[in-house]
Every structure is written in structure tokens, then in C-alpha cells.
Scaffold this motif. Structure first.
Motif, mmCIF file in Angstrom:
data_model
loop_
_atom_site.group_PDB
_atom_site.id
_atom_site.type_symbol
_atom_site.label_atom_id
_atom_site.label_comp_id
_atom_site.label_asym_id
_atom_site.label_seq_id
_atom_site.Cartn_x
_atom_site.Cartn_y
_atom_site.Cartn_z
ATOM 1 N N HIS A 41 39.895 54.105 45.202
ATOM 2 C CA HIS A 41 39.676 53.563 46.556
ATOM 3 C C HIS A 41 40.878 52.736 47.020
ATOM 4 O O HIS A 41 41.238 52.787 48.205
ATOM 5 C CB HIS A 41 38.381 52.739 46.594
ATOM 6 N N LEU A 42 41.498 52.002 46.107
ATOM 7 C CA LEU A 42 42.692 51.237 46.516
ATOM 8 C C LEU A 42 43.814 52.203 46.928
ATOM 9 O O LEU A 42 44.502 51.984 47.927
ATOM 10 C CB LEU A 42 43.172 50.347 45.363
ATOM 11 N N ARG A 44 43.566 55.184 48.111
ATOM 12 C CA ARG A 44 43.257 55.810 49.413
ATOM 13 C C ARG A 44 43.682 54.909 50.570
ATOM 14 O O ARG A 44 43.988 55.373 51.663
ATOM 15 C CB ARG A 44 41.748 56.062 49.528
ATOM 16 N N HIS A 45 43.670 53.611 50.338
ATOM 17 C CA HIS A 45 44.070 52.671 51.393
ATOM 18 C C HIS A 45 45.530 52.259 51.255
ATOM 19 O O HIS A 45 45.964 51.289 51.891
ATOM 20 C CB HIS A 45 43.164 51.436 51.367
ATOM 21 N N GLY A 46 46.260 52.956 50.391
ATOM 22 C CA GLY A 46 47.701 52.706 50.267
ATOM 23 C C GLY A 46 48.043 51.358 49.667
ATOM 24 O O GLY A 46 49.109 50.808 49.928
ATOM 25 N N ARG A 47 47.153 50.804 48.840
ATOM 26 C CA ARG A 47 47.410 49.480 48.255
ATOM 27 C C ARG A 47 48.278 49.591 47.006
ATOM 28 O O ARG A 47 48.259 50.609 46.311
ATOM 29 C CB ARG A 47 46.085 48.806 47.864
ATOM 30 N N GLN A 374 33.799 51.091 45.790
ATOM 31 C CA GLN A 374 34.120 51.149 47.222
ATOM 32 C C GLN A 374 33.751 49.829 47.921
ATOM 33 O O GLN A 374 34.507 49.304 48.733
ATOM 34 C CB GLN A 374 33.357 52.306 47.870
ATOM 35 N N VAL A 377 36.349 47.185 46.939
ATOM 36 C CA VAL A 377 37.650 47.402 47.591
ATOM 37 C C VAL A 377 37.559 47.061 49.082
ATOM 38 O O VAL A 377 38.479 46.463 49.651
ATOM 39 C CB VAL A 377 38.128 48.863 47.363
ATOM 40 N N GLN A 378 36.445 47.400 49.693
ATOM 41 C CA GLN A 378 36.276 47.061 51.111
ATOM 42 C C GLN A 378 36.327 45.544 51.299
ATOM 43 O O GLN A 378 36.996 45.027 52.195
ATOM 44 C CB GLN A 378 34.926 47.617 51.594
ATOM 45 N N MET A 381 39.893 44.171 50.806
ATOM 46 C CA MET A 381 40.817 44.394 51.931
ATOM 47 C C MET A 381 40.488 43.475 53.104
ATOM 48 O O MET A 381 41.377 42.908 53.722
ATOM 49 C CB MET A 381 40.760 45.850 52.357
ATOM 50 N N THR A 382 39.212 43.339 53.396
ATOM 51 C CA THR A 382 38.816 42.476 54.515
ATOM 52 C C THR A 382 39.216 41.034 54.223
ATOM 53 O O THR A 382 39.797 40.336 55.050
ATOM 54 C CB THR A 382 37.278 42.539 54.708
#
Ligand SMILES: Cc1cc2nc3c(=O)[nH]c(=O)nc-3n(C[C@H](O)[C@H](O)[C@H](O)COP(=O)(O)OP(=O)(O)OC[C@H]3O[C@@H](n4cnc5c(N)ncnc54)[C@H](O)[C@@H]3O)c2cc1C
Length: 393
Positions: A41-42, A44-47, A374, A377-378, A381-382
Motif C-alpha cells: 500500500h505504501l 502504491r502511494h509512491g512512498r 490499508q 497506510v491511509q 498518509m493523512t
């Protein structure tokens, strides 16, 4: 990855070696299903992140189980996000298939896993610019190598990996071979003579059933119930989706029942799925529903005060969490992290994934790891976006 000089005082001064550390946005500790799903998941968000694992090879956490171990969940429910488990959906994969799947998973998504890297200590770094919450950083100490990270995700196991063996085990006669289930591979390891299997949840029932083919076997421990349908039957193919729904949506922290069941689910065994009472009887296992209560004259004593003349004892008494290497006040008196769905309110940027009952009973399954990861990770990020917004311009 950049390099950060470490301050010479405070937590960092107590580290073993280097005075610099690699800087990375997120460190994930543990490359089992939970750590890899978090990495997916990280990514996928380009982290920017790194996954650290103590084992030399990815999947070793599964390879080390007993030889005949097969999952209780069918392959159709054993997928991590983005990659189907490569087996016929109604089949029950063996432990090495799961290990290889984890390895393939990391390769497929190019997840940055560093093996043979055990984390010895996680501490909070002193704030550099101000006392603002935006400045929270952690030092992850692996001995020769260290990381500074804004986020740390601890994914080191569902029930922990430290074998839980009663203290009175030390009083047993030294001639008795003692193995914890994590050390048991097959009946060939055992000495001649009777075997006492202590603990009658999944591992205890599986192992007692197996060793009864070569040794006289006594299985002691509370009956944890059983699902009264054979695991590998057509009826179970119909029932399993219903169980899966109940485990994810009814036995969930979102329901009063789920919240009530959480502690029970963490501390006690679950109903038998593969080896049932009739299987044990048919295999010749002597079933004693009393617990082992102590040792007398070097021999095991069961709850009915009966002495057992076993030459082998297999402890199927589970594991406990050992977070002594996390040097932060985030572990409760019961030994479990003070978290809510994996988020640690008192340590911004610190997370857990893969805990038993993290969000529901399904959390401990391979197929349940993705949803919990997920969520974490959400949140990460927030929360990080909020922290960056608080930094001085
Ligand atoms: C007997 C048995 C039967 C099971 N049956 C099923 C089943 O039927 N279906 C199913 O879906 N699941 C099953 N499971 C899976 C189980 O329920 C767990 O949920 C699963 O192994 C947990 O995955 P995880 O990624 O959370 O932790 P783990 O798989 O335990 O991975 C944790 C990783 O963290 C690493 N680690 C730990 N400490 C450190 C440290 N300090 N530094 C660096 N690395 C560290 C370890 O090396 C390990 O690789 C079974 C497990 C067992 C033991």
C-alpha cells in the motif's frame, strides 16, 4: 535514502555503533504477510520506505513450521492485495507454498526488503527544531545499520513469536525431551515412549494427531470447541464464505460482540477446523480435557492430579508478545500494544499491523492482512500530511 547525523545526547547516544543513520520516510519491521501488505500500500502511494526482517530469507517465518502444516483457510482466501495465491482456490496450501508466495509477492511489486536485519531497538529521537508534533522521528537501531524515520510500522507477528512455556517446564526430569510447537518438525525428532502434547488448540490437535501414528499420545488441555463440518468437504466450501463474512464483519471491533471477543480471541485457542475430536479418537490419541498444572518428582501433573509418564512433551501453548526492544511507553500491562486498529495515539507515526484481532477475527489471516494494512497506510498518509502542514514555512 539520505544520511542523517545523530545527535550526541539522549536516546541516540545509547546506540551501539554508527553516528549517522539512513533517513527514510517509513520503516516497516517484519516481512511477513502484514509487513509486505503494508509495503504494497505504501508503494502504491509512491512512498519511500524499507522493510526490515531478521530472517535470512523471505518466507522463513513459514518454512520453520512443522513439515506437514497446511493452512486451515483455502487458497481462495489466502491472497494479499494485488496478487492471487497461485493454487486451486479450494485447496489448502502447505507452509512452503505460503513462504514462496510471500517471496514472489515482494519480487512482483519490487518491495525493498532487507533480510538478515534484526531491529534491536526503537526509540524516539529528540526533536531538532521545536517541540512541534510535526517533528516526531524515530531511531530504528539494527546494530551495524540504523534508520531515522518519521513513521515506523511494527509487523512482527500476530500473537508474538516468543514461545510461551509454563515456568514449571524447568522442573521436568532432564531425560524428558521438551519441544515447543515452534521447534517441532515431525515425529522423527521424538524419543521412544509416550508423548504428552500440552495445549489442545489447532497446533496441539494437529501435532497430537500426527505423532499418534508412531507414539502413544496424550493430548491435554481445555476443549476449544470445533466447527462441526470437515474442513476439506463440499459442505465446508459452502460454509467457509459465511465464516469469512462473520470473522470479518460480525467478530469485528465495530460490533459490541467483536469488542467483547477480542481479549478472548487473543488469549485462548480457536475452535478446531481440521483435526476434530473423532479424528483424535480414531488416531488413538488419549484426550484429557484437564490442563497440565505442574510437575511432581520430575513428571507432568494434570489437573485431575494424575501423573503422566511421558518421555516427550510437546508444548502447544502458543506464543507471547515480546516488545522489550521498543523503548517507548506504548505497551500495556497485558503485553499488547496500546493501539487502536494499529494506530498508536500516544506516539504519532508509530503503527502496528498484523496483530491478532487488530480490526476483526480475520486480521490474523493472510487474506485479512491487506485491509488492516490499508487502514494503517491511509492513516499514516493523512497524519503525515497534517504534520507537514504544521511545519514552519
Ligand atoms: C500453526 C499456524 C497455522 C496458521 N494457519 C493459518 C491459516 O490457515 N490461514 C491463514 O491465513 N493464516 C494462518 N496462519 C498465519 C498466522 O495466523 C499469522 O497471522 C501470520 O503468520 C502472521 O503474519 P505476520 O506478518 O503478522 O507475522 P509473521 O509471519 O510472524 O512475520 C513477522 C516477521 O517479523 C520478523 N521479525 C520479528 N521481530 C523482528 C525484529 N525485531 N526485527 C526484524 N524482524 C523481525 C520475523 O522474522 C518475521 O519474518 C497460521 C500460523 C500458524 C503458526
Amino acid at each position: 535514502m539520505t544520511t542523517t547525523p545523530l545527535p550526541s545526547t539522549g536516546a541516540a547516544a545509547q546506540t551501539d555503533t554508527a553516528h549517522t543513520a539512513d533517513t527514510v520516510d517509513t520503516v516497516i519491521i517484519g516481512a511477513g504477510q502484514a509487513g509486505l501488505a503494508t509495503g504494497y500500500h505504501l508503494a502504491r502511494h509512491g512512498r519511500r520506505f524499507v522493510i526490515l526482517d531478521a530472517n535470512p530469507r523471505l518466507g522463513d517465518n513459514w518454512r520453520c513450521h512443522w513439515d506437514s502444516l497446511r493452512l486451515y483457510s483455502p487458497a481462495g482466501r489466502d491472497s494479499l492485495p494485488g496478487l492471487k495465491f497461485p493454487a486451486e482456490p479450494d485447496s489448502f496450501p502447505g507452509k512452503d507454498q505460503v513462504a514462496n508466495y510471500l517471496e514472489t509477492y515482494a519480487e512482483t511489486f519490487g518491495l525493498p526488503v532487507r533480510t538478515s536485519t534484526r531491529v534491536h531497538r526503537v526509540t524516539a529521537l529528540p526533536k531538532t527544531t521545536s517541540s512541534m508534533p510535526s517533528d516526531d522521528r524515530y531511531l530504528v537501531n539494527c546494530g551495524a545499520v540504523q534508520f531515522v524515520a518519521h513513521n515506523v510500522v511494527v509487523a512482527t507477528g500476530t500473537f508474538g513469536r516468543a514461545p510461551a512455556v509454563p515456568d514449571f517446564g524447568h522442573e521436568l526430569d532432564p531425560s524428558i525431551l521438551q519441544l515447543h510447537s515452534s521447534e517441532y518438525r515431525n515425529p522423527g525428532q521424538l524419543q521412544d515412549g509416550p508423548v504428552l502434547v500440552v495445549g489442545a488448540s489447532h497446533s496441539g490437535c494437529d501435532i497430537a494427531f500426527e505423532v499418534a501414528s508412531t507414539h502413544r499420545t496424550i493430548l491435554c488441555g481445555r476443549d476449544t470447541g470445533q466447527i462441526p463440518v470437515p474442513l476439506e468437504s463440499r459442505r465446508m466450501r459452502v460454509l467457509f464464505p459465511i465464516l469469512w463474512f462473520v470473522w470479518g464483519h460480525v467478530m469485528s471491533l465495530r460490533t459490541p460482540l467483536g469488542r467483547k471477543l477480542r481479549n478472548h480471541g487473543r488469549l485462548h485457542g480457536a475452535p478446531a477446523l481440521r483435526v476434530k475430536r473423532t479424528d483424535l479418537t480414531a488416531a488413538g490419541v488419549e484426550r484429557v480435557t484437564d490442563r497440565m498444572t505442574g510437575v511432581r518428582g520430575g513428571r507432568a501433573v494434570l489437573g485431575d492430579d494424575r501423573l503422566v509418564d511421558a518421555t516427550n512433551i510437546v508444548w502447544c501453548t502458543g506464543f507471547h508478545q515480546d516488545y522489550s526492544w521498543i523503548d517507548l511507553p506504548v505497551i500495556g500491562e497485558d503485553g499488547w500494544p496500546l493501539e487502536q486498529r494499529g494506530v498508536v495515539p500516544d506516539a504519532p507515526g508509530l503503527y502496528f499491523t498484523g496483530l491478532a484481532f487488530q480490526s476483526s477475527f480475520r486480521s490474523m489471516f493472510v487474506g485479512g492482512a491487506g485491509a488492516d494494512a490499508q487502514f494503517v497506510v491511509q492513516h499514516l498518509m493523512t497524519h503525515q500530511a497534517e504534520r507537514v502542514a504544521m511545519l514552519p514555512a
